[in-house]
Design an enzyme around this catalytic site. Structure first.
Site, PDB file in Angstrom:
ATOM      1  N   ASP A 188       9.308  21.238  -6.264  1.00  0.00           N
ATOM      2  CA  ASP A 188       9.415  21.914  -4.961  1.00  0.00           C
ATOM      3  C   ASP A 188      10.821  21.831  -4.363  1.00  0.00           C
ATOM      4  O   ASP A 188      11.161  22.583  -3.453  1.00  0.00           O
ATOM      5  CB  ASP A 188       8.434  21.280  -3.963  1.00  0.00           C
ATOM      6  N   GLN A 210       0.399  19.529  -3.410  1.00  0.00           N
ATOM      7  CA  GLN A 210       0.142  20.672  -2.526  1.00  0.00           C
ATOM      8  C   GLN A 210      -0.095  20.205  -1.087  1.00  0.00           C
ATOM      9  O   GLN A 210      -0.950  19.363  -0.833  1.00  0.00           O
ATOM     10  CB  GLN A 210      -1.077  21.467  -3.039  1.00  0.00           C
ATOM     11  N   LYS A 228      -0.032  29.563  -8.504  1.00  0.00           N
ATOM     12  CA  LYS A 228       0.992  28.767  -9.202  1.00  0.00           C
ATOM     13  C   LYS A 228       0.585  28.468 -10.643  1.00  0.00           C
ATOM     14  O   LYS A 228       1.397  28.572 -11.564  1.00  0.00           O
ATOM     15  CB  LYS A 228       1.243  27.460  -8.432  1.00  0.00           C
TER      16      LYS A 228
END
Ligand code: NDP
Length: 283
Positions: free
Chosen positions: A117, A94, A50
């Site tokens: 997200d 995360q 990422k």
């Protein structure tokens, strides 16, 4: 046909990179902040991907890395600080978190306006009302992959195996919005193969290596395999790719299918949040 997520994400990231290069002539860089707790090898590898992807399109990417034994309060306060930081556009916490931290409370602490997200209840609520703002990254990435290969799902029967809040359930809504008729299967579904054999489009997000084989699909199916299963240091999907490939019209490989498109969608979400923050502020 192989639905090559790696290639598609690269092409689409290049387009995003050009847009950002134009934007930074007037405004600051888009900024993605990532919070990581602990050093789980899979999480470290996802985070690395990422960060690299964000930097490759010209975004600023910062990692806030904590020891496994960090307190909930410390992470909560960091999220609140990042929520208020006008330099930050998107944030990721995360997952999974170590057991001593409350995943639900901490995920909910991320402001909807920083929700890279697409997990925030407000963003999910808007999506379920058919007015999406920020979409959950994996389902969003899958719809972009279908579009990139000109696969029209209108009038098609899409069968989704798995009903998680981050993949199965939201992809059902997005595919329905695209005109598909939907069946959602889960662990209580009787005779899974009966349903999967009817699929024109089959999405599998379960987390069980090779749950789906060729006997469970019909000829000409389009398969989107979300599963990531690590066995003996090798990655496998939920679909037995070698077996199903011959019958499928199109299929995503694992790795190199849905995964890179998820990261691309994450960057698009961050860019969209950036537009909201920077461009709208200057209008
Ligand atoms: P969850 O673990 O949250 O949910 C799994 C789902 O599968 C549940 O709905 C469960 O049903 C269902 N299920 C379990 N066993 C069966 C079975 N035998 N038959 C039918 N359904 C079953 O999954 P996620 O969606 O979060 O993740 C699934 C997989 O996808 C994992 O391997 C994960 O690592 C991967 N993943 C990959 C991403 C990517 O970018 N490529 C992104 C996100 C996830 P029930 O609800 O009844 O328990």
């Amino acid at each position: 046909m192989i639905l090559d997520g790696k290639k598609t994400a690269k092409l689409q990231n290049d387009i995003l990179k050009n847009k950002i290069a134009e934007d930074v002539k007037q405004w600051r860089q888009p900024h993605l902040a990532i919070i990581l707790v602990g050093s789980h090898p899979a999480s470290l590898s996802y985070i690395k991907g990422k960060l690299k992807a964000a930097e490759s399109v010209g975004m600023k990417a910062t990692l806030h890395h904590y020891e496994e034994n960090v307190s909930s309060d410390e992470i909560y306060n960091k999220i609140k600080t990042l929520n208020q930081d006008n330099d930050v556009d998107g944030m990721i916490l995360q997952l999974p978190l170590p057991k001593n931290l409350d995943e639900e409370i901490l995920t909910k602490a991320i402001d909807a306006s920083k929700d890279a997200d697409g997990f925030h209840v407000m963003n999910q609520g808007l999506m379920y009302q058919g007015k999406p703002n920020i979409k959950p990254a994996t389902p969003y990435g899958m719809t972009l992959l279908l579009e990139a290969y000109n696969i029209d799902v209108k009038g098609k029967h899409a069968v989704i195996v798995g009903r998680s809040n981050i993949v199965g359930f939201p992809i059902a809504r997005l595919l329905m919005d695209m005109g598909a008729t939907i069946t959602v299967c889960h662990s209580k579904t009787k005779d899974l193969a009966y349903h999967t054999k009817q699929a024109d489009v089959l999405v599998v997000s379960v987390g069980k290596k090779h749950l789906i084989d060729a006997s469970m699909v019909k000829d000409g199916v389009v398969v989107l395999d979300v599963g990531i299963n690590k066995v003996d240091q090798k990655l496998f999907g939920d679909v037995n790719y070698e077996d199903v490939y011959e019958k499928a019209y199109a299929i995503t490989p694992v790795p190199g299918g849905v995964g890179p498109m998820t990261i691309h969608a994450l960057l698009l979400n961050t860019y969209h949040l950036y537009e909201n923050h920077v461009k709208i502020m200057h209008k």
